[in-house]
Enzyme design. Sequence first.
Site, mmCIF file in Angstrom:
data_model
loop_
_atom_site.group_PDB
_atom_site.id
_atom_site.type_symbol
_atom_site.label_atom_id
_atom_site.label_comp_id
_atom_site.label_asym_id
_atom_site.label_seq_id
_atom_site.Cartn_x
_atom_site.Cartn_y
_atom_site.Cartn_z
ATOM 1 N N THR A 1 0.836 -1.215 0.000
ATOM 2 C CA THR A 1 0.000 0.000 0.000
ATOM 3 C C THR A 1 0.870 1.264 0.000
ATOM 4 O O THR A 1 0.476 2.277 -0.592
ATOM 5 C CB THR A 1 -0.992 0.040 1.185
ATOM 6 O OG1 THR A 1 -0.271 0.126 2.416
ATOM 7 C CG2 THR A 1 -1.907 -1.170 1.186
ATOM 8 N N HIS B 1 8.735 3.112 9.058
ATOM 9 C CA HIS B 1 8.545 2.195 10.181
ATOM 10 C C HIS B 1 7.261 2.601 10.916
ATOM 11 O O HIS B 1 7.065 3.791 11.193
ATOM 12 C CB HIS B 1 9.753 2.286 11.120
ATOM 13 C CG HIS B 1 9.642 1.396 12.313
ATOM 14 N ND1 HIS B 1 9.795 0.032 12.232
ATOM 15 C CD2 HIS B 1 9.356 1.674 13.621
ATOM 16 C CE1 HIS B 1 9.621 -0.498 13.433
ATOM 17 N NE2 HIS B 1 9.355 0.473 14.297
ATOM 18 N N VAL C 1 18.990 -1.982 12.891
ATOM 19 C CA VAL C 1 17.567 -2.208 12.626
ATOM 20 C C VAL C 1 16.793 -0.974 13.089
ATOM 21 O O VAL C 1 16.701 -0.705 14.287
ATOM 22 C CB VAL C 1 17.064 -3.479 13.355
ATOM 23 C CG1 VAL C 1 15.560 -3.654 13.164
ATOM 24 C CG2 VAL C 1 17.794 -4.703 12.834
ATOM 25 N N ASP C 2 16.292 -0.190 12.133
ATOM 26 C CA ASP C 2 15.466 1.001 12.405
ATOM 27 C C ASP C 2 16.229 2.054 13.223
ATOM 28 O O ASP C 2 15.647 2.721 14.083
ATOM 29 C CB ASP C 2 14.164 0.595 13.134
ATOM 30 C CG ASP C 2 13.367 -0.436 12.357
ATOM 31 O OD1 ASP C 2 13.320 -0.338 11.121
ATOM 32 O OD2 ASP C 2 12.802 -1.349 12.982
HETATM 33 C C1 GRF Z 1 4.035 -0.710 6.806
HETATM 34 O O1 GRF Z 1 3.367 -0.692 8.039
HETATM 35 C C2 GRF Z 1 5.432 -0.165 6.972
HETATM 36 O O2 GRF Z 1 5.527 0.824 7.955
HETATM 37 C C3 GRF Z 1 6.203 -1.375 7.375
HETATM 38 O O3 GRF Z 1 5.653 -2.431 6.620
HETATM 39 C C4 GRF Z 1 4.303 -2.116 6.305
HETATM 40 C C5 GRF Z 1 4.169 -2.225 4.822
HETATM 41 O O4 GRF Z 1 2.843 -2.106 4.399
HETATM 42 N N1 GRF Z 1 7.614 -1.180 7.169
HETATM 43 P P1 GRF Z 1 2.511 -2.042 2.851
HETATM 44 O O5 GRF Z 1 3.076 -3.291 2.207
HETATM 45 O O6 GRF Z 1 3.126 -0.795 2.295
HETATM 46 O O7 GRF Z 1 1.017 -2.005 2.786
#
Ligand code: GRF
Length: 219
Positions: free
Chosen positions: A18, A114, A149-150
């Site tokens: 998304t 994130h 990581v992050d």
């Molecule tokens: C999101 O919540 C993003 O923050 C995390 O993974 C998820 C990906 O969602 N890193 P999408 O595939 O973009 O819908």
Amino acid sequence: MSASKKLKLGVLASGGGTNLQSIIDQCQQQQIDAEIVLVLCNNPGAGALDRAEKAGLPNTCINHRDFEAREAFDEAVVAALQEAGVELVVLAGFMRIISEVFVAAFPNRIINIHPALLPSFPGLHVQKKAIEYGARFSGCTVHFVDTGVDTGPIIMQAVVPILDEDTEDSLAARILQQEHKIYPRAIQLIAEDRIKIDGRRVRIDDSVDAEAALINPPL
Ligand code: GRF
């Protein structure tokens, strides 16, 4: 949008995509000075590949299971990104840890989103962790990627309240709405060259409402 040259993006995703979709939409609507030159997934079943196909974007799957070492997988990913002429690597739900090989190939040119307010709650299942901790707010963070990581320097954040009735899914959905707004915006700030990294701090040439505050519960 200015008539300037478009920033060439490589978007990496593992799942539904998304965030990829919100970037596709804003590129198509010319709301950001960027174009996606490659969508790359590590997982053949990723919905992100369908979204790329539907949008007519170059896309490829490099399956990490075909590689014994993380570095060998990263070398293949880097080669594909370089071949496509990628200038900014955008991790959008890419569920692989990035090795030194990858970071060194794109210094300060890899960003991630994130679903928590870093440095709180890095890692996985962070919406659940924020609820269980009892935090009154969570949100999302766009940051540069380093080998941790992050842990890389923070570019942009959006804050949402955590409600008494929240479940992991309801909070994730509320955060995702903000992700779809701030990720394209952060890309645009980079496209406009308005971001400078100063140690851990990211300096942004932009106006800020210094009085803005969110309070939960309200006063
Ligand atoms: C999101 O919540 C993003 O923050 C995390 O993974 C998820 C990906 O969602 N890193 P999408 O595939 O973009 O819908």
